[in-house]
Design a protein around this motif. Sequence first.
Motif, PDB file in Angstrom:
ATOM      1  N   ALA A  13       0.829  -1.209   0.000  1.00  0.00           N
ATOM      2  CA  ALA A  13       0.000   0.000   0.000  1.00  0.00           C
ATOM      3  C   ALA A  13       0.864   1.260   0.000  1.00  0.00           C
ATOM      4  CB  ALA A  13      -0.945  -0.006   1.204  1.00  0.00           C
ATOM      5  N   ALA A  14       1.922   1.270   0.789  1.00  0.00           N
ATOM      6  CA  ALA A  14       2.813   2.435   0.841  1.00  0.00           C
ATOM      7  C   ALA A  14       3.531   2.626  -0.489  1.00  0.00           C
ATOM      8  CB  ALA A  14       3.812   2.290   1.984  1.00  0.00           C
ATOM      9  N   ASP A  15       4.003   1.536  -1.101  1.00  0.00           N
ATOM     10  CA  ASP A  15       4.678   1.635  -2.400  1.00  0.00           C
ATOM     11  C   ASP A  15       3.718   2.124  -3.477  1.00  0.00           C
ATOM     12  OD1 ASP A  15       6.980   0.699  -1.199  1.00  0.00           O
ATOM     13  OD2 ASP A  15       6.859  -1.320  -2.087  1.00  0.00           O
ATOM     14  N   LEU A  16       2.513   1.615  -3.468  1.00  0.00           N
ATOM     15  CA  LEU A  16       1.506   2.036  -4.443  1.00  0.00           C
ATOM     16  C   LEU A  16       1.177   3.517  -4.275  1.00  0.00           C
ATOM     17  CD1 LEU A  16      -0.309   1.071  -6.731  1.00  0.00           C
ATOM     18  CD2 LEU A  16      -2.005   0.416  -5.010  1.00  0.00           C
ATOM     19  N   LEU A  17       1.022   3.957  -3.038  1.00  0.00           N
ATOM     20  CA  LEU A  17       0.761   5.369  -2.760  1.00  0.00           C
ATOM     21  C   LEU A  17       1.895   6.241  -3.296  1.00  0.00           C
ATOM     22  CD1 LEU A  17      -0.821   7.643  -1.227  1.00  0.00           C
ATOM     23  CD2 LEU A  17       0.681   7.132   0.698  1.00  0.00           C
ATOM     24  N   ALA A  18       3.133   5.845  -3.047  1.00  0.00           N
ATOM     25  CA  ALA A  18       4.286   6.619  -3.506  1.00  0.00           C
ATOM     26  C   ALA A  18       4.322   6.701  -5.028  1.00  0.00           C
ATOM     27  CB  ALA A  18       5.577   6.001  -2.969  1.00  0.00           C
ATOM     28  N   GLU A  19       4.104   5.584  -5.696  1.00  0.00           N
ATOM     29  CA  GLU A  19       4.154   5.574  -7.159  1.00  0.00           C
ATOM     30  C   GLU A  19       3.014   6.390  -7.775  1.00  0.00           C
ATOM     31  OE1 GLU A  19       6.533   4.454  -9.218  1.00  0.00           O
ATOM     32  OE2 GLU A  19       7.678   4.020  -7.401  1.00  0.00           O
ATOM     33  N   MET A  20       1.822   6.274  -7.223  1.00  0.00           N
ATOM     34  CA  MET A  20       0.700   7.038  -7.751  1.00  0.00           C
ATOM     35  C   MET A  20       0.884   8.538  -7.518  1.00  0.00           C
ATOM     36  SD  MET A  20      -1.460   5.059  -9.320  1.00  0.00           S
ATOM     37  CE  MET A  20      -0.046   4.196  -9.960  1.00  0.00           C
ATOM     38  N   SER A  21       1.448   8.891  -6.384  1.00  0.00           N
ATOM     39  CA  SER A  21       1.734  10.300  -6.094  1.00  0.00           C
ATOM     40  C   SER A  21       2.791  10.835  -7.059  1.00  0.00           C
ATOM     41  CB  SER A  21       2.199  10.471  -4.649  1.00  0.00           C
ATOM     42  OG  SER A  21       1.148  10.171  -3.762  1.00  0.00           O
ATOM     43  N   LEU A  22       3.844  10.050  -7.303  1.00  0.00           N
ATOM     44  CA  LEU A  22       4.891  10.454  -8.254  1.00  0.00           C
ATOM     45  C   LEU A  22       4.333  10.614  -9.669  1.00  0.00           C
ATOM     46  CD1 LEU A  22       8.005   8.344  -7.191  1.00  0.00           C
ATOM     47  CD2 LEU A  22       7.783  10.831  -7.161  1.00  0.00           C
ATOM     48  N   ALA A  23       3.331   9.830  -9.996  1.00  0.00           N
ATOM     49  CA  ALA A  23       2.710   9.910 -11.318  1.00  0.00           C
ATOM     50  C   ALA A  23       1.774  11.119 -11.437  1.00  0.00           C
ATOM     51  CB  ALA A  23       1.957   8.624 -11.624  1.00  0.00           C
ATOM     52  N   GLY A  24       1.636  11.868 -10.353  1.00  0.00           N
ATOM     53  CA  GLY A  24       0.838  13.086 -10.405  1.00  0.00           C
ATOM     54  C   GLY A  24      -0.582  12.964  -9.879  1.00  0.00           C
ATOM     55  N   HIS A  25      -0.912  11.825  -9.317  1.00  0.00           N
ATOM     56  CA  HIS A  25      -2.254  11.639  -8.779  1.00  0.00           C
ATOM     57  C   HIS A  25      -2.329  12.176  -7.353  1.00  0.00           C
ATOM     58  CE1 HIS A  25      -3.237   9.263 -12.259  1.00  0.00           C
ATOM     59  NE2 HIS A  25      -2.173   8.495 -12.033  1.00  0.00           N
ATOM     60  N   GLU A  26      -3.483  12.701  -6.985  1.00  0.00           N
ATOM     61  CA  GLU A  26      -3.707  13.155  -5.618  1.00  0.00           C
ATOM     62  C   GLU A  26      -4.244  11.967  -4.832  1.00  0.00           C
ATOM     63  OE1 GLU A  26      -6.244  16.571  -3.227  1.00  0.00           O
ATOM     64  OE2 GLU A  26      -6.171  16.608  -5.415  1.00  0.00           O
ATOM     65  N   CYS A  27      -3.544  11.597  -3.760  1.00  0.00           N
ATOM     66  CA  CYS A  27      -3.873  10.373  -3.032  1.00  0.00           C
ATOM     67  C   CYS A  27      -4.161  10.657  -1.561  1.00  0.00           C
ATOM     68  CB  CYS A  27      -2.728   9.373  -3.121  1.00  0.00           C
ATOM     69  SG  CYS A  27      -2.293   8.894  -4.796  1.00  0.00           S
TER      70      CYS A  27
END
Length: 115
Positions: free
Chosen positions: A21-35
């Motif tokens: 979950a933490a890795d997914l959050l980091a990657e989605m945030s880096l991709a520009g998504h608001e999480c």
Amino acid sequence: MRILYWAELFPPHIGGVEKYAADLLAEMSLAGHECAVLTNSSTIATEACETIAGGCILRHPFRRAVLSRSPARIHALLKIITGFKKEFMPDVVHVHLGGSCAFFELLTRRNAGAA
């Protein structure tokens, strides 16, 4: 895109789902998504609201409310979560496993946005 994650536990708790979950959050945030992450409060994670890896982590006593069987405690959390979801307006809701977090997601889904 706004992504809302539900996770029973989240770092600093250690485990496979927590790491994922933490890795997914980091990657989605880096991709520009608001999480944002909604997770259980605990004794080792003392901040009720914090930012980790670019995402807002909100910790509430979901498990304790369900185990208490107190309609008042459950209703109070339902109001808080419905309000948060209406404000955040997620495009995607991602639930990691079942449990108390899934219970609150299902109860707030109809009144607060994304499915």
